[in-house]
Design a protein around this motif. Structure first.
Motif, short mmCIF file in Angstrom:
data_model
loop_
_atom_site.label_atom_id
_atom_site.label_comp_id
_atom_site.label_asym_id
_atom_site.label_seq_id
_atom_site.Cartn_x
_atom_site.Cartn_y
_atom_site.Cartn_z
N THR A 23 5.92 41.47 20.23
CA THR A 23 5.02 42.38 19.53
C THR A 23 5.71 42.93 18.28
O THR A 23 6.88 43.31 18.32
CB THR A 23 4.62 43.55 20.44
N ALA A 24 4.98 42.94 17.18
CA ALA A 24 5.46 43.53 15.94
C ALA A 24 4.64 44.78 15.65
O ALA A 24 3.47 44.88 16.03
CB ALA A 24 5.34 42.54 14.78
N VAL A 25 5.27 45.74 14.98
CA VAL A 25 4.62 47.00 14.65
C VAL A 25 4.83 47.28 13.16
O VAL A 25 5.94 47.15 12.64
CB VAL A 25 5.20 48.17 15.47
N GLY A 26 3.75 47.63 12.50
CA GLY A 26 3.84 47.99 11.09
C GLY A 26 2.95 49.18 10.80
O GLY A 26 1.98 49.45 11.52
N GLU A 27 3.31 49.92 9.77
CA GLU A 27 2.50 51.05 9.33
C GLU A 27 2.16 50.89 7.85
O GLU A 27 2.83 50.14 7.13
CB GLU A 27 3.23 52.39 9.52
N LYS A 28 1.14 51.59 7.45
CA LYS A 28 0.76 51.63 6.04
C LYS A 28 0.29 53.03 5.73
O LYS A 28 -0.55 53.58 6.44
CB LYS A 28 -0.35 50.62 5.75
N VAL A 51 3.35 53.06 1.02
CA VAL A 51 4.52 52.78 1.86
C VAL A 51 4.06 51.91 3.01
O VAL A 51 3.16 52.28 3.77
CB VAL A 51 5.16 54.08 2.39
N GLU A 52 4.67 50.72 3.16
CA GLU A 52 4.30 49.79 4.22
C GLU A 52 5.54 49.20 4.88
O GLU A 52 5.97 48.10 4.53
CB GLU A 52 3.44 48.65 3.67
N PRO A 53 6.14 49.89 5.81
CA PRO A 53 7.27 49.30 6.53
C PRO A 53 6.77 48.43 7.69
O PRO A 53 5.80 48.77 8.37
CB PRO A 53 8.03 50.52 7.05
N LEU A 54 7.42 47.29 7.89
CA LEU A 54 7.16 46.45 9.04
C LEU A 54 8.43 46.37 9.86
O LEU A 54 9.47 45.90 9.37
CB LEU A 54 6.73 45.04 8.61
N ARG A 77 12.32 39.59 11.74
CA ARG A 77 11.96 39.99 10.37
C ARG A 77 11.74 41.49 10.24
O ARG A 77 11.12 42.11 11.10
CB ARG A 77 10.69 39.26 9.94
N ARG A 78 12.25 42.02 9.13
CA ARG A 78 11.84 43.34 8.65
C ARG A 78 11.20 43.15 7.28
O ARG A 78 11.56 42.24 6.54
CB ARG A 78 13.03 44.28 8.49
#
Length: 740
Positions: free
Chosen positions: A579-584, A601-604, A623-624
């Motif tokens: 599972t990957a988590v990202g915000e925007k 701001v969009e960190p993954l 990946r980041r």
């Protein structure tokens, strides 16, 4: 010095008769002529789609004059209700109080032209095609003004008869379809008359019909431009001269020409790092390619476009990676009675220069049926390739609750001595039985050899797709309820390629809540079944991809004094599992009417990532990703704009392991792959001075680049420091474009 007689003749066509005009476009609809205008006062809330009484009353007026179609809005807005009036660049989107007028000049539901005026006086314009596809690349020729008082504000617009090419321009009257709406900036409430909404699937077809007197107005405009560019990387200077020409002797015919058109150096594309097999789609802001382009704007399901104008002047076929220069381009739009026609031709420079041609016919067979044809041809000498595409389209509206669209496609491509032919077809039926329910069914077939990518945009060939969508809107019964409306939407999609192999199926469930304060909350769950991915290896084998899920939660706050925040949470499965988590986060800050700033701001966070290397070889990484942006705008005067736009995108890939595709499965090879990072940065500082209508001076400084490095992993700070040093491009540009 130009011949004065030529200038005088041109002015007969180009200069509006302001001296004798009865209406003065000053934002005050107080002339006696407005008493004879058509009036629209029954506005209903359409966003959210409640059809209730709007919070504040609005009245719209429309008047046909020899100079054009005049429109006025009378907006009640008492002092106790907050007003949001930031000054914005043309077509810039921010929370604001504004009004929209959209008109379908031919009254057939095919193309709508939108004109938006903000309380601050800023404007936007756009074209609506395929019922609900909005394109803000187009900049029309029109005028507007705003007048503000303690109790409200009023708007006047004047849209010249020469604004667009229209069918049936020789009759004394014409049947148009119109829509008016108003948006309250603080709550995002949109009220419209008639109550048409793009969220309903049918939009342009639901506009109100209106018969108005028609006047003939000719126009002739030449837009010369001159650019001077200093390249600080190569220590080189470059000068470029060109022109756009627009001639419209009548409303039924328009000729557009471009000599050595520029590629929009004053605009900045969004940064993209694309490792996927599907090409990224970009917009086009070049004036020649946006003027009257709606007539050629045919889309297909799967986000296809039959004419993608960024192909013209795009990356050259000579392999240099540079944008191709365009020698000349020509476009004709016109009509004979109910038959509309158009033609487009463009020729690139040099031996590798491509040739592009398109022709379009559209016949209206009454108010409920229209049929059309589009043909395109692209010649690419550097690749010894030519491509011919033919399409036939149909649009049927048997009643207010139904709409049917269909299209047949065929392509013939020859590369060297090898020729291929492909075909395809699709059909879509929309049914809106009540104000609360709407349904859509769509079927598509693209043959494996169908290819319209030479002049268009096609995500993939070899596709069979059946899709059904249903939506229900529940409105709050109480007028003072905290929740105004809730919308549920379900989309199911079954897909296979042309070999009969099942592609991942999709079930997408969306629930949206709109609050009276202007806030909104949305949950979007996508479930994808296991299936074949036949694109990931670029033709070197199919991967049996496992099932995946994705959840997106989106929240938008109400406007809080001088700011508004939009936030998103993405939780999804990627790569081979995990599972990957990202915000925007998108923060709009407008401390003053003449200054606004948007932060992105969009960190993954670290997650599984699969990258195609070559052939059947893949890399699996942890990946980041970082995406950050700032867009600041300052308007020191009515005709002056300063803009700063900066973007940083970085991908950091670690713990790489080699995989090989065998028998539909990705198996580990045991090979360790080096860590790598892709760093991309772009900065643009721009000043614009509008010294006359549609005449501008731009001063632009741009810098940035992209760098891929291998080796030890870097911290986020190191990646940012490296990005700020990127200098693939470092240039200053001065551009003068004016209307002659």
């Amino acid at each position: 010095m130009p011949n004065l007689s030529i200038v005088a003749i041109a002015c007969l066509f180009a200069c509006p008769a302001l001296a004798n005009a009865a209406l003065v476009i000053d934002g005050r609809p107080d002339e006696a002529e407005w008493e004879n205008a058509h009036r629209y006062a029954d506005f209903r809330v359409v966003v959210p789609y409640t059809l209730g009484e709007p919070t504040l009353p609005t009245e719209a007026l429309l008047l046909s004059t020899p100079d054009g179609i005049a429109v006025a809005f009378i907006n009640t807005h008492p002092p106790e209700v907050p007003r949001l009036k930031p000054r914005l660049e043309r077509d810039q989107s921010r929370a604001s109080d504004h009004v929209n007028f959209i008109i379908d000049f031919d009254g057939d539901g095919r193309v709508g032209y939108g004109y938006s005026v903000l309380l601050s006086g800023s404007i936007a314009d756009y074209v609506v095609t395929n019922e609900t596809s909005f394109n803000y690349d187009w900049n029309g020729d029109w005028r507007s003004a705003v007048h503000e008082t303690d109790e409200g504000w009023t708007v006047e617009m004047l849209i010249p008869w020469s604004a667009v090419a229209m069918r049936g321009s020789d009759t004394p009257s014409r049947l148009v379809k119109v829509h008016f709406d108003r948006v309250l900036g603080t709550t995002r409430e949109r009220s419209g008359a008639p109550p048409a909404a793009a969220s309903r699937g049918r939009f342009v077809s639901d506009f109100a019909p209106l018969e108005i007197p028609q006047y003939r107005r000719a126009s002739f405009h030449v837009f010369p431009y001159l650019t001077a560019q200093q390249d600080f990387v190569d220590d080189d200077r470059d000068y470029k001269l060109g022109a756009d020409l627009f001639w419209k002797p009548s409303a039924g015919f328009q000729l557009s020409a471009a000599l050595n058109p520029d590629f929009g150096q004053v605009e900045a594309d969004e940064l993209v790092v694309n490792f996927d097999a599907i090409e990224t789609l970009f917009t086009d802001r070049r004036p020649f390619f946006t003027e009257n382009q709606g007539f050629f704007d045919l889309h297909t399901p799967d986000d296809g476009q039959l004419i993608y104008t960024r192909r013209i002047g795009g990356a050259s076929d000579d392999g240099s990676g540079r944008a191709a220069d365009i020698d000349a381009a020509l476009k004709v739009n016109g009509s004979f009675g109910s038959l509309g026609y158009g033609a487009l031709a463009a020729q690139e420079a040099d031996d590798a220069g491509r040739s592009f041609y398109a022709a379009r016919l559209l016949r209206s067979l009454g108010p409920a049926l229209s049929v059309g044809w589009l043909g395109t041809y692209a010649e690419r000498p550097a690749l010894d390739r030519d491509a011919n595409v033919q399409t036939f389209d149909l649009s049927l509206r048997p009643g207010p609750q139904w709409r049917v669209d269909a299209q047949l496609l065929a392509s013939a491509v020859k590369t060297g001595e090898v020729s291929t032919r492909g075909d395809g077809a699709w059909a879509r039926v929309k049914w809106t039985p009540t104000d609360g329910w709407q349904h859509e069914v769509e079927a598509l077939h693209f043959g494996r050899d169908l290819d319209f990518n030479d002049m268009g945009y096609q995500r993939r060939p070899g596709l069979n797709q059946l899709q059904a969508t249903t939506e229900y809107v529940h409105r709050a019964a109480a007028g003072n309820a905290r929740l105004r409306a809730t919308r549920w939407r379900a989309k199911a999609q079954a897909r296979s390629n042309d070999d009969g192999e099942a592609l991942p199926g999709v079930l997408r469930l969306t629930q949206t809540s709109d609050f009276r304060s202007g806030a909104s909350l949305q949950f979007d769950l996508t479930l994808e079944s296991a299936g074949i991915d036949d694109l990931i290896s670029r033709g070197n084998g199919d991967w049996e991809r496992p099932a995946r899920q994705r959840l997106i939660v989106t929240h938008r706050t109400p406007v809080q004094r001088h700011w508004q925040l939009r936030s998103e949470l993405h939780v999804f499965e990627a790569g081979l599992g995990g599972t990957a988590v990202g915000e925007k986060f998108m923060l709009d800050w407008f401390p003053r009417d003449d200054f606004n700033l948007q932060l992105r701001v969009e960190p993954l966070h670290p997650g599984d990532w699969l990258v195609w290397e070559r052939g059947r070889e893949f890399g699996r990484y942890r990946r980041r990703m970082h995406i950050y942006g700032v867009d600041a705008n300052w308007f020191p005067g009515r005709k002056h704009e300063f803009r700063l736009k900066a973007q940083w995108l970085a991908v950091d890939a670690r713990e790489g392991r080699g995989y090989r595709l065998e028998g539909g499965t990705l198996a580990a090879t045991g090979e360790r792959l080096p860590d790598f990072a892709v760093n991309s940065f772009g900065l643009q500082l721009r000043y614009r001075y509008e010294f006359a209508p549609r005449s501008d001076l731009y001063l632009v400084y741009s810098r940035g680049g992209t760098l891929t490095t291998e080796g030890d992993p870097q911290s986020s700070f190191d990646l940012l420091e490296e990005a700020l040093q990127l200098r693939d491009a470092d240039q200053f540009l001065a551009k003068l474009r004016f209307r002659f």
